[in-house]
Design a protein around this motif. Structure first.
Motif, PDB file in Angstrom:
ATOM      1  N   PHE A 176       0.840  -1.167  -0.106  1.00 64.38           N
ATOM      2  CA  PHE A 176      -0.077  -0.036  -0.100  1.00 64.38           C
ATOM      3  C   PHE A 176       0.940   1.270  -0.066  1.00 64.38           C
ATOM      4  O   PHE A 176       0.590   2.312  -0.649  1.00 64.38           O
ATOM      5  N   ALA A 177       1.874   1.372   0.642  1.00 63.46           N
ATOM      6  CA  ALA A 177       3.029   2.308   0.899  1.00 63.46           C
ATOM      7  C   ALA A 177       3.702   2.703  -0.524  1.00 63.46           C
ATOM      8  O   ALA A 177       3.976   3.684  -0.715  1.00 63.46           O
ATOM      9  N   MET A 178       3.669   1.626  -1.239  1.00 60.75           N
ATOM     10  CA  MET A 178       4.485   1.755  -2.663  1.00 60.75           C
ATOM     11  C   MET A 178       3.664   2.136  -3.684  1.00 60.75           C
ATOM     12  O   MET A 178       4.272   2.060  -4.680  1.00 60.75           O
ATOM     13  N   VAL A 179       2.551   2.472  -3.572  1.00 54.19           N
ATOM     14  CA  VAL A 179       1.617   2.783  -4.500  1.00 54.19           C
ATOM     15  C   VAL A 179       2.123   3.848  -5.177  1.00 54.19           C
ATOM     16  O   VAL A 179       2.056   4.054  -6.598  1.00 54.19           O
ATOM     17  N   ASN A 180       2.515   5.042  -4.583  1.00 57.51           N
ATOM     18  CA  ASN A 180       3.212   6.092  -5.096  1.00 57.51           C
ATOM     19  C   ASN A 180       4.273   6.049  -5.880  1.00 57.51           C
ATOM     20  O   ASN A 180       4.541   6.705  -6.751  1.00 57.51           O
ATOM     21  N   TRP A 184       7.694   4.741 -11.223  1.00 60.93           N
ATOM     22  CA  TRP A 184       9.042   4.150 -11.076  1.00 60.93           C
ATOM     23  C   TRP A 184       9.280   3.028 -11.287  1.00 60.93           C
ATOM     24  O   TRP A 184      10.061   2.462 -12.118  1.00 60.93           O
ATOM     25  N   PHE A 185       8.403   2.030 -10.619  1.00 65.02           N
ATOM     26  CA  PHE A 185       8.369   0.761 -10.997  1.00 65.02           C
ATOM     27  C   PHE A 185       8.155   0.130 -12.146  1.00 65.02           C
ATOM     28  O   PHE A 185       8.725  -0.655 -12.937  1.00 65.02           O
ATOM     29  N   ASN A 186       6.968   0.742 -12.812  1.00 67.13           N
ATOM     30  CA  ASN A 186       6.735   0.456 -14.107  1.00 67.13           C
ATOM     31  C   ASN A 186       7.721   0.720 -15.370  1.00 67.13           C
ATOM     32  O   ASN A 186       7.891   0.075 -16.147  1.00 67.13           O
ATOM     33  N   LYS A 187       8.272   2.111 -15.042  1.00 67.84           N
ATOM     34  CA  LYS A 187       9.367   2.310 -15.787  1.00 67.84           C
ATOM     35  C   LYS A 187      10.759   1.382 -15.808  1.00 67.84           C
ATOM     36  O   LYS A 187      11.363   1.124 -16.865  1.00 67.84           O
ATOM     37  N   TRP A 188      11.021   1.009 -14.448  1.00 67.81           N
ATOM     38  CA  TRP A 188      12.182   0.101 -14.159  1.00 67.81           C
ATOM     39  C   TRP A 188      11.863  -1.303 -15.035  1.00 67.81           C
ATOM     40  O   TRP A 188      12.827  -1.767 -15.543  1.00 67.81           O
TER      41      TRP A 188
END
Length: 267
Positions: A176-180, A184-188
């Motif tokens: 939940f905390a990493m939603v923001n 960045w994750f999708n780009k990586w």
């Protein structure tokens, strides 16, 4: 310590309201850019329950049963009222593949963990890990079903329940905390999220209406939610019943009060 069902329900409503109010009013603070209201509610209620803020009384247990057995189905109906089935169907194959991929990685993770640590783990630990992996891809009921199929001893089931509760709580809070950080994750990972983003954008445009909802429409929505919830309970009486899932025998080993456990709604 809260001893009454009314006090318990009131506390939940006030806590949820404060979480959303604080995160909205002080959204400029860094901490609230990481911790969403859902994370605060999840962790806050869990900490309160662990600290013994809710008494193991019949009144509190009845309130918990009422929420999980009656209000939860109604809340699910309210949650899905705005769901556009056509958009979901268009994303169907990708969503199914994503779910299967996630399930597969969970299973592979448990297998690799066992292979790496089997020298220091008990001889029958593979059964414990197998049951836990069943929980993480199919819920607590799936965990117990897998445990019974694998022949997992009752004393080992204690570790499964502890890990499913403690580790799951920590992990889901991190997610939940990493939603923001999703962009960045999708780009990586070079993930193509254009279809999901377009669907979200369309939904936001469709619901970007600040018109005050009339009272009769609010009551109509609640009527649909409670009506469908009641109908589902009536239909459930005619569905087949299985005894493969039985948590009662595992509760004493954890020292859990059945009415106050998160598994209290399971037969």
């Amino acid at each position: 310590m809260i001893q009454t069902g009314f006090g318990y329900v009131s506390f939940l409503i006030v806590f949820c309201g404060l979480a959303f109010w604080i995160t909205t009013k002080y959204s400029h603070l860094r901490v609230f850019q990481i911790l969403s209201p859902v994370v605060i509610i999840y962790l806050g209620i869990s900490i309160c329950a662990t600290a013994g803020a809710f008494g193991a009384t019949d009144s509190v247990g009845a309130a918990q049963g009422m929420i999980s057995g009656n209000l939860l189905p109604c809340a699910l109906v309210l949650l899905l009222l705005n769901a556009d089935i056509r958009k979901i169907v268009k994303m169907g194959p990708k969503l199914v593949l994503s779910m299967l991929g996630c399930s597969l990685t969970v299973v592979i993770g448990f297998i690799l963990t066992y292979l790496l640590l089997k020298k220091v783990l008990p001889e029958d630990s593979w059964m414990t890990l197998g049951a836990i992996s069943g929980a993480w891809i199919g819920g607590s009921e799936n965990m117990v079903a897998a445990a019974q199929i694998l022949g997992l001893p009752d004393n080992n089931m204690t570790y499964c329940l502890l890990m499913d509760t403690v580790v799951y709580g920590i992990w889901i809070s991190i997610l939940f905390a990493m939603v923001n950080k999703a962009d960045w994750f999708n780009k990586w990972t070079k993930a193509d999220t254009s279809m999901v983003e377009n669907a979200i954008k369309q939904i936001e445009e469709e619901h970007n209406d600040t018109t005050i909802i009339p009272l009769w429409e609010t009551l109509a929505v609640l009527a649909v939610a409670f009506g469908v919830g009641s109908l589902s309970q009536y239909v459930a009486k005619f569905l087949p019943v299985t005894t493969i899932v039985a948590f009662k025998r595992y509760m004493p080993s954890l020292g859990l009060h059945r009415k106050n456990s998160r598994l209290s709604s399971v037969p």
